[in-house]
Design an enzyme around this catalytic site. Structure first.
Site, PDB file in Angstrom:
ATOM      1  N   LYS A  13       0.857  -1.190   0.000  1.00 37.68           N
ATOM      2  CA  LYS A  13       0.000   0.000   0.000  1.00 37.68           C
ATOM      3  C   LYS A  13       0.888   1.232   0.000  1.00 37.68           C
ATOM      4  CE  LYS A  13      -1.723   3.105   2.632  1.00 37.68           C
ATOM      5  NZ  LYS A  13      -1.965   4.211   1.710  1.00 37.68           N
ATOM      6  N   GLY A  32       7.148   5.718   7.961  1.00 37.78           N
ATOM      7  CA  GLY A  32       6.228   6.847   8.039  1.00 37.78           C
ATOM      8  C   GLY A  32       6.327   7.513   9.395  1.00 37.78           C
ATOM      9  N   SER A  33       5.213   8.074   9.841  1.00 40.12           N
ATOM     10  CA  SER A  33       5.218   8.824  11.102  1.00 40.12           C
ATOM     11  C   SER A  33       5.270   7.872  12.293  1.00 40.12           C
ATOM     12  CB  SER A  33       3.959   9.674  11.183  1.00 40.12           C
ATOM     13  OG  SER A  33       2.833   8.831  11.203  1.00 40.12           O
ATOM     14  N   THR A  66       3.544   8.027  15.099  1.00 38.84           N
ATOM     15  CA  THR A  66       2.223   7.696  15.649  1.00 38.84           C
ATOM     16  C   THR A  66       1.648   6.469  14.930  1.00 38.84           C
ATOM     17  OG1 THR A  66       1.948  10.075  15.346  1.00 38.84           O
ATOM     18  CG2 THR A  66       0.162   8.906  16.455  1.00 38.84           C
ATOM     19  N   VAL A  67       1.645   6.536  13.599  1.00 40.67           N
ATOM     20  CA  VAL A  67       1.093   5.410  12.835  1.00 40.67           C
ATOM     21  C   VAL A  67       1.971   4.170  13.024  1.00 40.67           C
ATOM     22  CG1 VAL A  67       0.543   4.576  10.512  1.00 40.67           C
ATOM     23  CG2 VAL A  67      -0.047   6.912  11.154  1.00 40.67           C
ATOM     24  N   GLY A  68       3.288   4.355  12.969  1.00 44.44           N
ATOM     25  CA  GLY A  68       4.215   3.230  13.089  1.00 44.44           C
ATOM     26  C   GLY A  68       4.066   2.477  14.406  1.00 44.44           C
ATOM     27  N   GLU A  77      10.202   2.102  10.430  1.00 44.25           N
ATOM     28  CA  GLU A  77      11.166   3.202  10.367  1.00 44.25           C
ATOM     29  C   GLU A  77      10.370   4.485  10.512  1.00 44.25           C
ATOM     30  OE1 GLU A  77      14.282   2.902  10.448  1.00 44.25           O
ATOM     31  OE2 GLU A  77      14.471   0.784   9.934  1.00 44.25           O
ATOM     32  N   CYS A 132      13.528  11.753   6.496  1.00 50.45           N
ATOM     33  CA  CYS A 132      13.618  11.322   7.890  1.00 50.45           C
ATOM     34  C   CYS A 132      15.021  11.571   8.443  1.00 50.45           C
ATOM     35  CB  CYS A 132      13.222   9.872   8.021  1.00 50.45           C
ATOM     36  SG  CYS A 132      14.066   8.861   6.829  1.00 50.45           S
ATOM     37  N   GLU A 179       9.962  16.736  15.344  1.00 47.34           N
ATOM     38  CA  GLU A 179      10.265  16.643  13.922  1.00 47.34           C
ATOM     39  C   GLU A 179       9.354  17.598  13.153  1.00 47.34           C
ATOM     40  OE1 GLU A 179       9.075  13.062  11.722  1.00 47.34           O
ATOM     41  OE2 GLU A 179      11.105  13.059  10.906  1.00 47.34           O
TER      42      GLU A 179
HETATM   43  P1  NAP Z   1       2.180   8.454   7.718  1.00 46.32           P
HETATM   44  O1  NAP Z   1       1.005   9.310   7.797  1.00 46.32           O
HETATM   45  O2  NAP Z   1       2.566   7.678   8.914  1.00 46.32           O
HETATM   46  O3  NAP Z   1       1.926   7.483   6.496  1.00 46.32           O
HETATM   47  C1  NAP Z   1       2.804   6.446   6.127  1.00 46.32           C
HETATM   48  C2  NAP Z   1       2.003   5.347   5.456  1.00 46.32           C
HETATM   49  O4  NAP Z   1       1.131   4.723   6.415  1.00 46.32           O
HETATM   50  C3  NAP Z   1       1.093   5.844   4.324  1.00 46.32           C
HETATM   51  O5  NAP Z   1       1.032   4.863   3.318  1.00 46.32           O
HETATM   52  C4  NAP Z   1      -0.251   5.977   5.034  1.00 46.32           C
HETATM   53  O6  NAP Z   1      -1.359   5.941   4.167  1.00 46.32           O
HETATM   54  C5  NAP Z   1      -0.212   4.760   5.949  1.00 46.32           C
HETATM   55  N1  NAP Z   1      -1.116   4.829   7.093  1.00 46.32           N
HETATM   56  C6  NAP Z   1      -1.672   5.935   7.661  1.00 46.32           C
HETATM   57  N2  NAP Z   1      -2.469   5.579   8.692  1.00 46.32           N
HETATM   58  C7  NAP Z   1      -2.415   4.226   8.788  1.00 46.32           C
HETATM   59  C8  NAP Z   1      -3.021   3.265   9.649  1.00 46.32           C
HETATM   60  N3  NAP Z   1      -3.827   3.618  10.648  1.00 46.32           N
HETATM   61  N4  NAP Z   1      -2.744   1.953   9.462  1.00 46.32           N
HETATM   62  C9  NAP Z   1      -1.901   1.564   8.470  1.00 46.32           C
HETATM   63  N5  NAP Z   1      -1.327   2.427   7.618  1.00 46.32           N
HETATM   64  C10 NAP Z   1      -1.557   3.741   7.779  1.00 46.32           C
HETATM   65  O7  NAP Z   1       3.492   9.243   7.288  1.00 46.32           O
HETATM   66  P2  NAP Z   1       3.676  10.215   6.042  1.00 46.32           P
HETATM   67  O8  NAP Z   1       2.938  11.473   6.376  1.00 46.32           O
HETATM   68  O9  NAP Z   1       3.365   9.534   4.768  1.00 46.32           O
HETATM   69  O10 NAP Z   1       5.257  10.428   6.043  1.00 46.32           O
HETATM   70  C11 NAP Z   1       5.903  11.395   6.834  1.00 46.32           C
HETATM   71  C12 NAP Z   1       6.563  10.762   8.054  1.00 46.32           C
HETATM   72  O11 NAP Z   1       7.332   9.629   7.684  1.00 46.32           O
HETATM   73  C13 NAP Z   1       7.531  11.664   8.769  1.00 46.32           C
HETATM   74  O12 NAP Z   1       7.217  11.677  10.134  1.00 46.32           O
HETATM   75  C14 NAP Z   1       8.908  11.029   8.549  1.00 46.32           C
HETATM   76  O13 NAP Z   1       9.828  11.185   9.575  1.00 46.32           O
HETATM   77  C15 NAP Z   1       8.589   9.616   8.358  1.00 46.32           C
HETATM   78  N6  NAP Z   1       9.586   8.943   7.522  1.00 46.32           N
HETATM   79  C16 NAP Z   1      10.486   8.109   8.113  1.00 46.32           C
HETATM   80  C17 NAP Z   1      11.446   7.450   7.371  1.00 46.32           C
HETATM   81  C18 NAP Z   1      12.433   6.523   8.002  1.00 46.32           C
HETATM   82  O14 NAP Z   1      13.037   5.727   7.315  1.00 46.32           O
HETATM   83  N7  NAP Z   1      12.661   6.565   9.285  1.00 46.32           N
HETATM   84  C19 NAP Z   1      11.472   7.628   5.991  1.00 46.32           C
HETATM   85  C20 NAP Z   1      10.547   8.480   5.416  1.00 46.32           C
HETATM   86  C21 NAP Z   1       9.592   9.114   6.198  1.00 46.32           C
HETATM   87  P3  NAP Z   1      -1.988   7.309   3.582  1.00 46.32           P
HETATM   88  O15 NAP Z   1      -0.919   7.924   2.742  1.00 46.32           O
HETATM   89  O16 NAP Z   1      -3.149   6.834   2.778  1.00 46.32           O
HETATM   90  O17 NAP Z   1      -2.366   8.141   4.751  1.00 46.32           O
END
Ligand code: NAP
Ligand code: MG
Length: 483
Positions: A175, A228-229, A231-233, A250, A284, A385
């Protein structure tokens, strides 16, 4: 007319059961719609999981070198199509074309690297306590795995999750982030063209709380790799491990660069500004805190402000652009809210700080590269962040204070030090709480052949990339063979 893109399930491109789609727009020009994507349901996700399960036995029995040949072919197909893939990446995500091309080239390296892993996926052979006994281990796939990715690296992150998952013999339900699904779709199309059998990789677009939740909640899915974020992770980690599955997450960072009094200041400024601002700070591993010795903080600050103010902002498709827009209105508003918080807490706004409204910026989510000086480590802008083009400068009295400020965060992804003193550099390497450590190099950037990931709240589960990446996607079988 804008194209409507479909899900890929069991080898077929199909519509969602919902009959609905969502628009993917260009963050530099919201009149430019990149495409419409399926607003999928939990039922669609279950169909994808069923397709992955159905393909599991055959893919597992395909030899790892043969699986590797498919990944190598995919690498060649990405190379052939790289210009178009990169352009679509820029259109949907906003980063510059140079960055998009670099990221596409990274995906090629990832597929090539893991193609080779198909000939190296080894276990170990050890002496047994007993005679005439062969004692060894083999790696086996987990089964069906889920991959949930963010929008900020829409080709590199899917690649570095897919390649080790597939080479290890797993079938996949992916996804992508709703902010940038087209680039992931391009990878799926290429893997299918490279000869991946039907059902081995399934692709479902749609909201995280619907499609993502089904993947993380479904007990058929044995492992979930997420970026991703936090909170979600953390939610996904709890859900997956709570039902006995494996999870790898991550998440965010608040990455420091320490600049000591003996540093090459021009180099330190250059890599701090690049690390903070490039990709609009949406990495990130972005450099977020410059922790600078008091003897050089004035020079560092003056030069950093000049460098930030000189950055050319614009549409990433324009070759003069150095920094593109934020991904969407919500992200832009988050960045602006943090900038307000910084001002209210008494951080000194030295350059930037504003949204750009005037043409040619009026149809995009543009914010000026921003530098704050005299920042106290307790301020919100020094702790959370931001995921935008914002650098905070924190003055410190000595190396000890620099170390304690650098480690005073719940995150631990990347960190850097600028110094000519090898002893202090090595002491930094020993004591810094981060998974990715740089000496005289920017916090950003990662090579495919070494592990990638963080400590503390930045990551959970085993590392991605490098040889260790297959640890997550495999389970070990120990064999006692008496002859
Ligand atoms: P996000 O809101 O956590 O979304 C990441 C993914 O998870 C998206 O595909 C999202 O779908 C999905 N998602 C959202 N809610 C979910 C749920 N309840 N259950 C399962 N999946 C769910 O993060 P983002 O806004 O896309 O990315 C920004 C964040 O990612 C930043 O905080 C950044 O630090 C972090 N990041 C970390 C790394 C690393 O390697 N450490 C790399 C890149 C980014 P939708 O898009 O449909 O909401
Ligand atoms: Mg988009």
């Amino acid at each position: 007319m804008t194209e409507i893109y479909q899900n890929y399930i069991g080898g077929n491109w199909i519509d969602s059961a919902s009959g609905e789609t969502f628009a993917n727009t260009n963050p530099a020009d919201t009149d430019d719609v990149v495409g419409h994507f399926q607003a999928s349901t939990a039922e669609d996700a279950r169909a994808a999981i069923d397709a992955a399960e159905a393909a599991r036995a055959e893919w597992r029995e395909t030899s790892a070198p043969k699986r590797g040949e498919i990944l190598a072919r995919a690498a060649r197909l990405i190379e052939v199509d790289a210009a178009r893939i990169a352009e679509e990446l820029t259109r949907e995500e906003g980063k510059t074309l140079v960055e998009a091309k670099g990221e596409t080239a990274r995906a090629v390296q990832v597929f090539d690297y893991f193609a080779g892993e198909g000939r190296r996926l080894s276990g170990e052979t050890t002496p047994s306590e007993f005679g005439r006994t062969l004692l060894y281990t083999v790696r086996e796939p987990l089964g069906t795995v889920g991959i949930i990715t963010p929008w900020n690296f829409p080709i590199a992150i899917p690649a570095w999750k897919l390649a080790p998952a597939l080479i290890s013999g797993n079938t996949v339900v992916m996804k992508p982030a709703s902010g940038a699904p087209k680039t992931s779709l391009n990878i799926v199309r290429i893997l299918a063209e490279a000869g991946l059998p039907a059902g081995v990789l399934n692709f479902v677009t749609g909201s995280g709380s619907v499609v993502g939740s089904e993947i993380s909640g479904n007990s058929v899915v044995k492992g979930v790799s997420f970026t991703g974020s936090d909170t979600v992770g953390c939610g996904i980690y709890g859900q997956v491990t709570g039902r006995g599955g494996k999870a790898q997450c991550e998440m965010g960072g608040k990455n420091p660069v320490i600049v000591l009094e003996d540093a090459d200041i021009d180099k330190a400024v250059n890599q701090s500004i690049m690390g903070a601002m490039w990709s609009t700070g949406q990495k990130c591993t972005a450099t977020s805190r410059a922790i600078v010795h008091k003897d050089v903080v004035e020079e560092f600050t003056t030069k950093a402000v000049a460098a930030a103010a000189a950055i050319r902002i614009g549409n990433g498709l324009d070759e003069n652009t150095q920094v593109g827009p934020s991904i969407d209105e919500a992200q832009l508003n988050t960045v602006l809210t943090y900038i307000e918080a910084g001002k209210n807490e008494g951080a000194r706004l030295l350059t930037g700080g504003n949204r750009l409204f005037e043409p040619p910026y009026d149809r995009g989510w543009f914010v000026e590269p921003t530098v704050f000086g005299d920042v106290d480590p307790g301020m919100v802008v020094a702790r959370e962040e931001i995921f935008g083009p914002v650098l905070v400068i924190i003055p410190v009295n000595d190396f000890e204070e620099a170390m304690s400020v650098a480690n005073d965060t719940r995150f631990g992804l990347a960190a850097s030090i600028c110094t000519r003193d090898i002893s202090r550099a090595m002491e930094f390497v020993d004591r810094i709480e981060a998974g990715l450590v740089h000496v005289n190099s920017p916090t950003v950037g990662a090579e495919v052949q070494v592990p990638f990931g963080g400590m503390k709240d930045s990551s959970t589960g085993t590392r991605e990339q490098g040889r260790v990446a297959v640890d997550f996607y495999t389970q070990i079988k120990t064999v006692y063979l008496e002859y």
